[in-house]
Design a protein around this motif. Structure first.
Motif, PDB file in Angstrom:
ATOM      1  N   SER A 113       7.639  -6.275  -0.571  1.00  0.00           N
ATOM      2  CA  SER A 113       8.100  -5.243   0.328  1.00  0.00           C
ATOM      3  C   SER A 113       8.965  -4.180  -0.493  1.00  0.00           C
ATOM      4  N   PHE A 114       8.837  -3.088  -0.256  1.00  0.00           N
ATOM      5  CA  PHE A 114       9.809  -2.120  -0.861  1.00  0.00           C
ATOM      6  C   PHE A 114      10.866  -1.589   0.157  1.00  0.00           C
ATOM      7  N   LYS A 115      12.141  -1.409  -0.274  1.00  0.00           N
ATOM      8  CA  LYS A 115      13.114  -0.838   0.242  1.00  0.00           C
ATOM      9  C   LYS A 115      13.190   0.431   0.565  1.00  0.00           C
ATOM     10  N   THR A 116      13.283   1.002   1.770  1.00  0.00           N
ATOM     11  CA  THR A 116      13.632   2.398   1.883  1.00  0.00           C
ATOM     12  C   THR A 116      14.541   2.846   2.691  1.00  0.00           C
ATOM     13  N   PRO A 117      14.947   3.795   2.710  1.00  0.00           N
ATOM     14  CA  PRO A 117      16.227   4.313   3.761  1.00  0.00           C
ATOM     15  C   PRO A 117      15.877   3.754   5.220  1.00  0.00           C
ATOM     16  N   SER A 131      12.942  -2.145   5.471  1.00  0.00           N
ATOM     17  CA  SER A 131      12.164  -2.816   4.375  1.00  0.00           C
ATOM     18  C   SER A 131      10.527  -2.391   4.775  1.00  0.00           C
ATOM     19  N   LEU A 132       9.536  -2.039   3.907  1.00  0.00           N
ATOM     20  CA  LEU A 132       8.324  -1.653   4.157  1.00  0.00           C
ATOM     21  C   LEU A 132       7.321  -2.875   3.313  1.00  0.00           C
ATOM     22  N   PRO A 133       6.942  -3.736   4.462  1.00  0.00           N
ATOM     23  CA  PRO A 133       6.146  -4.751   3.740  1.00  0.00           C
ATOM     24  C   PRO A 133       4.878  -4.439   3.219  1.00  0.00           C
ATOM     25  N   VAL A 134       4.237  -4.360   2.131  1.00  0.00           N
ATOM     26  CA  VAL A 134       3.147  -4.078   1.570  1.00  0.00           C
ATOM     27  C   VAL A 134       2.177  -5.079   1.413  1.00  0.00           C
ATOM     28  N   LEU A 135       2.447  -6.240   0.691  1.00  0.00           N
ATOM     29  CA  LEU A 135       1.664  -7.372   0.616  1.00  0.00           C
ATOM     30  C   LEU A 135       2.145  -8.816   1.322  1.00  0.00           C
ATOM     31  N   GLY A 171      -9.702  -0.558  -0.017  1.00  0.00           N
ATOM     32  CA  GLY A 171      -8.716  -0.665   1.016  1.00  0.00           C
ATOM     33  C   GLY A 171      -8.301   0.784   1.256  1.00  0.00           C
ATOM     34  N   ALA A 172      -7.678   1.008   2.601  1.00  0.00           N
ATOM     35  CA  ALA A 172      -7.400   2.457   2.924  1.00  0.00           C
ATOM     36  C   ALA A 172      -6.207   2.695   2.111  1.00  0.00           C
ATOM     37  N   SER A 173      -6.153   4.359   1.874  1.00  0.00           N
ATOM     38  CA  SER A 173      -4.984   4.613   1.199  1.00  0.00           C
ATOM     39  C   SER A 173      -3.810   4.103   1.791  1.00  0.00           C
ATOM     40  N   GLY A 174      -2.950   3.768   0.679  1.00  0.00           N
ATOM     41  CA  GLY A 174      -1.463   2.938   1.162  1.00  0.00           C
ATOM     42  C   GLY A 174      -1.517   1.649   1.441  1.00  0.00           C
ATOM     43  N   ALA A 175      -2.805   1.033   1.462  1.00  0.00           N
ATOM     44  CA  ALA A 175      -2.875  -0.446   1.791  1.00  0.00           C
ATOM     45  C   ALA A 175      -2.248  -1.137   0.892  1.00  0.00           C
ATOM     46  N   GLY A 176      -1.853  -0.831  -0.377  1.00  0.00           N
ATOM     47  CA  GLY A 176      -1.123  -1.806  -1.424  1.00  0.00           C
ATOM     48  C   GLY A 176      -1.980  -2.048  -2.671  1.00  0.00           C
ATOM     49  N   LYS A 177      -3.189  -1.471  -2.891  1.00  0.00           N
ATOM     50  CA  LYS A 177      -3.934  -1.916  -3.956  1.00  0.00           C
ATOM     51  C   LYS A 177      -3.289  -1.484  -5.246  1.00  0.00           C
ATOM     52  N   THR A 178      -2.526  -0.352  -5.581  1.00  0.00           N
ATOM     53  CA  THR A 178      -1.956  -0.053  -6.659  1.00  0.00           C
ATOM     54  C   THR A 178      -0.816  -0.947  -6.979  1.00  0.00           C
ATOM     55  N   THR A 179       0.008  -1.094  -5.899  1.00  0.00           N
ATOM     56  CA  THR A 179       0.965  -2.195  -5.968  1.00  0.00           C
ATOM     57  C   THR A 179       0.485  -3.457  -6.464  1.00  0.00           C
ATOM     58  N   LEU A 180      -0.626  -3.896  -5.715  1.00  0.00           N
ATOM     59  CA  LEU A 180      -1.101  -5.335  -6.175  1.00  0.00           C
ATOM     60  C   LEU A 180      -1.551  -5.405  -7.600  1.00  0.00           C
ATOM     61  N   ASP A 212      -7.517   0.964 -11.870  1.00  0.00           N
ATOM     62  CA  ASP A 212      -7.105   1.826 -10.734  1.00  0.00           C
ATOM     63  C   ASP A 212      -7.970   2.939 -10.649  1.00  0.00           C
ATOM     64  N   GLU A 213      -9.086   2.808  -9.580  1.00  0.00           N
ATOM     65  CA  GLU A 213      -9.581   4.031  -9.331  1.00  0.00           C
ATOM     66  C   GLU A 213      -9.832   4.751 -10.835  1.00  0.00           C
ATOM     67  N   PRO A 214     -10.657   4.198 -11.516  1.00  0.00           N
ATOM     68  CA  PRO A 214     -10.839   4.934 -12.812  1.00  0.00           C
ATOM     69  C   PRO A 214     -11.980   6.159 -12.814  1.00  0.00           C
ATOM     70  N   THR A 218     -11.117   0.735  -6.362  1.00  0.00           N
ATOM     71  CA  THR A 218     -12.081   1.706  -5.860  1.00  0.00           C
ATOM     72  C   THR A 218     -12.207   1.916  -4.370  1.00  0.00           C
ATOM     73  N   HIS A 219     -12.538   3.380  -4.128  1.00  0.00           N
ATOM     74  CA  HIS A 219     -12.703   3.981  -2.817  1.00  0.00           C
ATOM     75  C   HIS A 219     -14.242   3.858  -2.697  1.00  0.00           C
ATOM     76  N   ASN A 220     -15.073   3.599  -3.828  1.00  0.00           N
ATOM     77  CA  ASN A 220     -16.255   4.032  -3.824  1.00  0.00           C
ATOM     78  C   ASN A 220     -17.102   2.710  -3.555  1.00  0.00           C
TER      79      ASN A 220
HETATM   80  N1  LIG Z   1       8.139   2.151  -5.233  1.00  0.00           N
HETATM   81  C1  LIG Z   1       7.951   2.338  -4.005  1.00  0.00           C
HETATM   82  N2  LIG Z   1       8.908   2.478  -3.240  1.00  0.00           N
HETATM   83  C2  LIG Z   1       8.619   2.682  -1.603  1.00  0.00           C
HETATM   84  N3  LIG Z   1       7.618   2.485  -1.119  1.00  0.00           N
HETATM   85  C3  LIG Z   1       6.363   2.277  -2.215  1.00  0.00           C
HETATM   86  C4  LIG Z   1       6.543   2.300  -3.441  1.00  0.00           C
HETATM   87  N4  LIG Z   1       5.448   2.060  -3.961  1.00  0.00           N
HETATM   88  C5  LIG Z   1       4.548   1.825  -3.229  1.00  0.00           C
HETATM   89  N5  LIG Z   1       5.035   2.466  -1.753  1.00  0.00           N
HETATM   90  C6  LIG Z   1       4.565   2.325  -0.617  1.00  0.00           C
HETATM   91  O1  LIG Z   1       3.799   1.131  -0.528  1.00  0.00           O
HETATM   92  C7  LIG Z   1       2.460   1.462   0.213  1.00  0.00           C
HETATM   93  C8  LIG Z   1       1.300   0.968  -0.732  1.00  0.00           C
HETATM   94  O2  LIG Z   1       1.171   2.064  -1.605  1.00  0.00           O
HETATM   95  P1  LIG Z   1       0.200   1.800  -2.858  1.00  0.00           P
HETATM   96  O3  LIG Z   1       0.141   3.052  -3.742  1.00  0.00           O
HETATM   97  O4  LIG Z   1       0.085   0.342  -3.518  1.00  0.00           O
HETATM   98  O5  LIG Z   1      -1.200   2.132  -2.043  1.00  0.00           O
HETATM   99  P2  LIG Z   1      -2.907   2.238  -2.509  1.00  0.00           P
HETATM  100  O6  LIG Z   1      -3.697   1.493  -1.547  1.00  0.00           O
HETATM  101  O7  LIG Z   1      -2.895   2.117  -4.034  1.00  0.00           O
HETATM  102  O8  LIG Z   1      -3.204   3.825  -1.927  1.00  0.00           O
HETATM  103  P3  LIG Z   1      -3.988   4.808  -2.594  1.00  0.00           P
HETATM  104  O9  LIG Z   1      -5.665   4.478  -2.123  1.00  0.00           O
HETATM  105  O10 LIG Z   1      -3.652   6.037  -2.157  1.00  0.00           O
HETATM  106  O11 LIG Z   1      -4.148   4.830  -4.105  1.00  0.00           O
HETATM  107  C9  LIG Z   1       2.403   2.902   0.627  1.00  0.00           C
HETATM  108  O12 LIG Z   1       2.692   2.960   1.873  1.00  0.00           O
HETATM  109  C10 LIG Z   1       3.518   3.497  -0.472  1.00  0.00           C
HETATM  110  O13 LIG Z   1       4.265   4.473   0.223  1.00  0.00           O
END
Ligand SMILES: Nc1ncnc2c1ncn2[C@@H]1O[C@H](COP(=O)(O)OP(=O)(O)OP(=O)(O)O)[C@@H](O)[C@H]1O
Ligand SMILES: [Mg+2]
Length: 246
Positions: free
Chosen positions: A23-27, A30-34, A51-60, A179-181, A212-214
Protein backbone atom coordinates in the motif's frame (compact mmCIF):
# COMPACT_ATOMS: atom_id res chain seq x y z
CA UNK A 1 32.44 -13.83 -15.90
CA UNK A 2 33.76 -15.87 -12.93
CA UNK A 3 31.30 -18.52 -11.79
CA UNK A 4 30.46 -18.52 -8.11
CA UNK A 5 29.79 -22.18 -7.21
CA UNK A 6 27.12 -21.14 -4.70
CA UNK A 7 25.33 -18.83 -7.11
CA UNK A 8 22.99 -19.08 -8.87
CA UNK A 9 21.42 -22.23 -7.56
CA UNK A 10 20.42 -23.63 -10.89
CA UNK A 11 17.76 -26.00 -9.58
CA UNK A 12 15.69 -23.34 -7.77
CA UNK A 13 13.10 -21.26 -9.61
CA UNK A 14 14.50 -17.96 -10.81
CA UNK A 15 11.89 -16.07 -8.83
CA UNK A 16 9.31 -17.04 -6.24
CA UNK A 17 6.89 -14.51 -4.79
CA UNK A 18 4.18 -15.35 -2.34
CA UNK A 19 1.40 -13.21 -0.88
CA UNK A 20 3.07 -9.89 -1.68
CA UNK A 21 1.11 -6.90 -0.44
CA UNK A 22 1.82 -3.21 -0.91
CA UNK A 23 0.00 0.00 0.00
CA UNK A 24 1.14 3.57 -0.50
CA UNK A 25 0.59 6.21 2.15
CA UNK A 26 -1.10 9.28 0.74
CA UNK A 27 -2.47 12.43 2.37
CA UNK A 28 -5.91 10.84 1.98
CA UNK A 29 -4.95 7.61 3.72
CA UNK A 30 -3.57 4.29 2.64
CA UNK A 31 -3.82 3.31 -1.02
CA UNK A 32 -3.77 -0.48 -1.39
CA UNK A 33 -2.14 -1.56 -4.66
CA UNK A 34 -1.07 -5.21 -4.27
CA UNK A 35 -3.16 -7.55 -2.16
CA UNK A 36 -1.62 -11.00 -2.14
CA UNK A 37 0.40 -11.52 -5.31
CA UNK A 38 2.03 -14.92 -5.80
CA UNK A 39 4.18 -15.90 -8.76
CA UNK A 40 6.80 -18.54 -9.62
CA UNK A 41 9.13 -18.20 -12.60
CA UNK A 42 11.24 -21.13 -13.78
CA UNK A 43 14.47 -20.70 -15.75
CA UNK A 44 13.98 -19.48 -19.29
CA UNK A 45 10.22 -18.94 -18.97
CA UNK A 46 8.35 -16.01 -20.54
CA UNK A 47 5.47 -14.57 -18.51
CA UNK A 48 3.42 -11.52 -19.46
CA UNK A 49 1.47 -9.23 -17.16
CA UNK A 50 -1.29 -6.94 -18.34
CA UNK A 51 -3.71 -4.78 -16.39
CA UNK A 52 -5.47 -1.44 -16.51
CA UNK A 53 -3.45 1.74 -16.03
CA UNK A 54 -2.90 2.21 -12.30
CA UNK A 55 -3.50 -1.48 -11.55
CA UNK A 56 -0.03 -1.75 -9.97
CA UNK A 57 2.08 -3.42 -12.69
CA UNK A 58 5.08 -1.12 -12.31
CA UNK A 59 4.82 -1.34 -8.52
CA UNK A 60 4.84 -5.13 -8.77
CA UNK A 61 7.81 -5.22 -11.16
CA UNK A 62 9.78 -2.87 -8.90
CA UNK A 63 9.14 -5.13 -5.91
CA UNK A 64 10.00 -8.29 -7.87
CA UNK A 65 13.24 -6.60 -8.98
CA UNK A 66 14.18 -5.37 -5.51
CA UNK A 67 13.86 -1.68 -6.42
CA UNK A 68 11.02 -1.32 -3.89
CA UNK A 69 9.90 -3.39 -0.94
CA UNK A 70 6.59 -5.10 -0.23
CA UNK A 71 4.83 -4.45 3.09
CA UNK A 72 4.41 -8.19 3.59
CA UNK A 73 4.87 -11.46 1.74
CA UNK A 74 7.95 -13.40 0.69
CA UNK A 75 10.29 -13.01 -2.24
CA UNK A 76 13.05 -15.46 -3.26
CA UNK A 77 15.56 -15.07 -6.09
CA UNK A 78 17.26 -18.27 -7.23
CA UNK A 79 16.23 -19.90 -3.97
CA UNK A 80 17.69 -17.11 -1.84
CA UNK A 81 15.36 -15.23 0.48
CA UNK A 82 15.23 -11.56 -0.47
CA UNK A 83 12.60 -10.23 1.94
CA UNK A 84 14.20 -8.52 4.91
CA UNK A 85 17.70 -8.41 3.37
CA UNK A 86 19.73 -5.20 3.32
CA UNK A 87 20.33 -2.84 0.42
CA UNK A 88 23.88 -4.11 -0.21
CA UNK A 89 22.59 -7.65 -0.76
CA UNK A 90 19.85 -6.38 -3.09
CA UNK A 91 22.26 -4.24 -5.10
CA UNK A 92 24.76 -7.08 -5.45
CA UNK A 93 22.21 -9.61 -6.64
CA UNK A 94 20.43 -7.13 -8.92
CA UNK A 95 23.67 -6.24 -10.65
CA UNK A 96 24.69 -9.86 -11.12
CA UNK A 97 21.64 -11.65 -12.37
CA UNK A 98 18.80 -9.22 -13.17
CA UNK A 99 18.28 -7.03 -16.21
CA UNK A 100 15.73 -4.23 -16.51
CA UNK A 101 14.17 -2.65 -19.57
CA UNK A 102 11.99 0.41 -19.10
CA UNK A 103 9.54 2.23 -21.34
CA UNK A 104 11.63 5.42 -21.13
CA UNK A 105 15.01 3.65 -21.73
CA UNK A 106 16.74 5.30 -18.71
CA UNK A 107 20.12 5.62 -20.43
CA UNK A 108 22.79 7.92 -18.98
CA UNK A 109 22.67 10.93 -21.35
CA UNK A 110 26.38 11.83 -20.99
CA UNK A 111 27.61 8.34 -21.88
CA UNK A 112 27.93 6.77 -25.32
CA UNK A 113 25.93 3.68 -26.28
CA UNK A 114 28.99 1.51 -25.58
CA UNK A 115 29.67 3.20 -22.22
CA UNK A 116 26.02 2.83 -21.17
CA UNK A 117 26.13 -0.92 -21.76
CA UNK A 118 29.61 -1.37 -20.26
CA UNK A 119 28.63 0.63 -17.16
CA UNK A 120 26.24 -2.14 -16.09
CA UNK A 121 29.18 -4.55 -16.16
CA UNK A 122 31.35 -2.19 -14.12
CA UNK A 123 28.58 -1.80 -11.53
CA UNK A 124 28.54 -5.59 -11.24
CA UNK A 125 32.25 -5.43 -10.42
CA UNK A 126 33.49 -7.02 -13.64
CA UNK A 127 36.81 -6.10 -15.28
CA UNK A 128 36.68 -3.21 -17.74
CA UNK A 129 38.17 -5.11 -20.67
CA UNK A 130 35.73 -8.00 -20.31
CA UNK A 131 32.66 -5.76 -20.05
CA UNK A 132 33.79 -3.64 -23.01
CA UNK A 133 34.14 -6.79 -25.11
CA UNK A 134 30.71 -8.07 -24.05
CA UNK A 135 29.12 -4.65 -24.52
CA UNK A 136 30.41 -4.20 -28.03
CA UNK A 137 29.43 -7.77 -29.03
CA UNK A 138 25.90 -7.17 -27.72
CA UNK A 139 25.56 -3.81 -29.46
CA UNK A 140 26.56 -5.53 -32.66
CA UNK A 141 23.98 -8.23 -31.98
CA UNK A 142 21.19 -5.66 -31.58
CA UNK A 143 22.20 -4.03 -34.86
CA UNK A 144 24.06 -1.00 -33.53
CA UNK A 145 27.64 -1.65 -34.61
CA UNK A 146 27.59 1.72 -36.36
CA UNK A 147 26.29 3.61 -33.30
CA UNK A 148 28.70 2.62 -30.51
CA UNK A 149 29.96 6.16 -29.87
CA UNK A 150 26.59 7.91 -30.22
CA UNK A 151 25.12 9.60 -27.15
CA UNK A 152 21.48 8.68 -26.30
CA UNK A 153 20.38 12.12 -27.56
CA UNK A 154 21.81 11.23 -30.98
CA UNK A 155 19.87 7.95 -31.21
CA UNK A 156 16.28 7.24 -32.25
CA UNK A 157 13.83 5.81 -29.69
CA UNK A 158 14.14 2.33 -31.18
CA UNK A 159 17.94 2.59 -31.10
CA UNK A 160 17.86 3.73 -27.46
CA UNK A 161 15.76 0.71 -26.59
CA UNK A 162 18.25 -1.54 -28.42
CA UNK A 163 21.01 -0.08 -26.24
CA UNK A 164 18.83 -0.74 -23.19
CA UNK A 165 18.34 -4.37 -24.28
CA UNK A 166 22.11 -4.78 -24.64
CA UNK A 167 22.60 -3.21 -21.21
CA UNK A 168 20.03 -5.55 -19.64
CA UNK A 169 21.86 -8.57 -21.05
CA UNK A 170 25.50 -7.61 -20.56
CA UNK A 171 25.95 -9.44 -17.24
CA UNK A 172 24.36 -12.67 -18.52
CA UNK A 173 21.28 -12.35 -16.25
CA UNK A 174 18.85 -15.15 -15.46
CA UNK A 175 15.83 -12.83 -15.45
CA UNK A 176 14.78 -9.74 -17.37
CA UNK A 177 12.02 -7.48 -16.10
CA UNK A 178 10.59 -5.37 -18.91
CA UNK A 179 8.07 -2.62 -18.13
CA UNK A 180 6.24 -1.63 -21.32
CA UNK A 181 9.46 -1.73 -23.38
CA UNK A 182 7.58 -0.87 -26.58
CA UNK A 183 5.32 1.77 -25.02
CA UNK A 184 7.18 4.75 -26.53
CA UNK A 185 7.72 3.23 -29.96
CA UNK A 186 5.69 3.12 -33.17
CA UNK A 187 4.05 -0.17 -34.08
CA UNK A 188 6.75 -1.39 -36.47
CA UNK A 189 9.67 -0.45 -34.19
CA UNK A 190 7.81 -1.98 -31.23
CA UNK A 191 7.51 -5.26 -33.12
CA UNK A 192 11.23 -5.19 -33.93
CA UNK A 193 12.17 -4.58 -30.30
CA UNK A 194 9.82 -7.31 -29.10
CA UNK A 195 11.27 -9.80 -31.59
CA UNK A 196 14.79 -8.91 -30.48
CA UNK A 197 13.91 -9.22 -26.80
CA UNK A 198 12.43 -12.67 -27.37
CA UNK A 199 15.30 -13.81 -29.59
CA UNK A 200 17.99 -12.72 -27.12
CA UNK A 201 16.27 -14.10 -24.00
CA UNK A 202 15.55 -17.41 -25.72
CA UNK A 203 19.13 -17.76 -26.98
CA UNK A 204 20.52 -17.30 -23.46
CA UNK A 205 17.69 -19.14 -21.63
CA UNK A 206 16.88 -15.96 -19.72
CA UNK A 207 13.49 -15.78 -18.01
CA UNK A 208 11.37 -12.77 -18.98
CA UNK A 209 8.58 -10.95 -17.19
CA UNK A 210 6.99 -8.55 -19.65
CA UNK A 211 4.51 -5.87 -18.60
CA UNK A 212 2.60 -4.70 -21.64
CA UNK A 213 -0.70 -3.23 -22.76
CA UNK A 214 -0.24 -4.96 -26.12
CA UNK A 215 -2.41 -8.09 -26.20
CA UNK A 216 -0.58 -9.59 -29.17
CA UNK A 217 2.77 -9.32 -27.38
CA UNK A 218 1.28 -10.59 -24.11
CA UNK A 219 -0.11 -13.64 -25.89
CA UNK A 220 3.36 -14.65 -27.09
CA UNK A 221 4.15 -15.64 -23.49
CA UNK A 222 3.77 -19.16 -22.16
CA UNK A 223 1.84 -17.72 -19.21
CA UNK A 224 -0.33 -14.61 -19.51
CA UNK A 225 -1.32 -12.95 -16.26
CA UNK A 226 -3.61 -10.01 -15.59
CA UNK A 227 -3.28 -7.80 -12.51
CA UNK A 228 -6.70 -6.78 -11.30
CA UNK A 229 -7.84 -5.53 -7.88
CA UNK A 230 -4.39 -6.17 -6.44
CA UNK A 231 -4.22 -9.82 -7.48
CA UNK A 232 -2.74 -11.73 -10.42
CA UNK A 233 -5.18 -13.78 -12.50
CA UNK A 234 -3.87 -16.49 -14.80
CA UNK A 235 -5.56 -15.93 -18.15
CA UNK A 236 -3.23 -17.94 -20.29
CA UNK A 237 -6.02 -19.20 -22.51
CA UNK A 238 -7.37 -15.70 -22.95
CA UNK A 239 -10.95 -16.83 -22.46
CA UNK A 240 -11.99 -14.33 -19.82
CA UNK A 241 -14.15 -11.65 -21.52
CA UNK A 242 -13.25 -9.12 -18.77
CA UNK A 243 -9.73 -9.45 -20.03
CA UNK A 244 -10.33 -7.91 -23.45
CA UNK A 245 -10.56 -4.28 -22.37
CA UNK A 246 -7.12 -3.99 -20.73
N1 LIG B 1 5.22 6.21 -4.66
C1 LIG B 1 3.87 6.22 -4.72
N2 LIG B 1 3.14 6.88 -3.80
C2 LIG B 1 1.79 6.88 -3.85
N3 LIG B 1 1.07 6.23 -4.79
C3 LIG B 1 1.74 5.56 -5.73
C4 LIG B 1 3.18 5.52 -5.76
N4 LIG B 1 3.56 4.76 -6.82
C5 LIG B 1 2.43 4.36 -7.43
N5 LIG B 1 1.33 4.83 -6.77
C6 LIG B 1 -0.07 4.55 -7.13
O1 LIG B 1 -0.20 3.15 -7.18
C7 LIG B 1 -1.06 2.76 -8.25
C8 LIG B 1 -0.32 1.77 -9.14
O2 LIG B 1 0.68 2.45 -9.86
P1 LIG B 1 1.56 1.72 -10.96
O3 LIG B 1 2.53 2.71 -11.48
O4 LIG B 1 2.12 0.48 -10.36
O5 LIG B 1 0.46 1.33 -12.05
P2 LIG B 1 0.63 0.63 -13.48
O6 LIG B 1 -0.25 -0.57 -13.49
O7 LIG B 1 2.06 0.45 -13.77
O8 LIG B 1 -0.01 1.73 -14.46
P3 LIG B 1 0.41 2.12 -15.99
O9 LIG B 1 -0.18 1.05 -16.88
O10 LIG B 1 -0.26 3.44 -16.19
O11 LIG B 1 1.90 2.20 -16.07
C9 LIG B 1 -1.46 4.05 -8.96
O12 LIG B 1 -2.76 4.39 -8.52
C10 LIG B 1 -0.45 5.07 -8.50
O13 LIG B 1 -1.00 6.35 -8.43
MG1 LIG C 1 3.40 1.22 -15.18
Amino acid sequence: MPVDPQFPRAAAPVLQASALAKSFKTPHGSLPVLDGVSLDIEAGRFVSIRGASGAGKTTLLQILGGLDRADSGELHWNGERVSGRGNAFLANRRARWLGYVFQAYHLVPELTALENVALAGRIAGRPRRETNTDASALLERVGLSGRMTHLPGQLSGGECQRVALARALVNHPRLILADEPTGNLDEHTGEEIMALLLELTKAENVALILVTHNIAFANLASQTLVLRHGKLHDETNGDNPENRSV
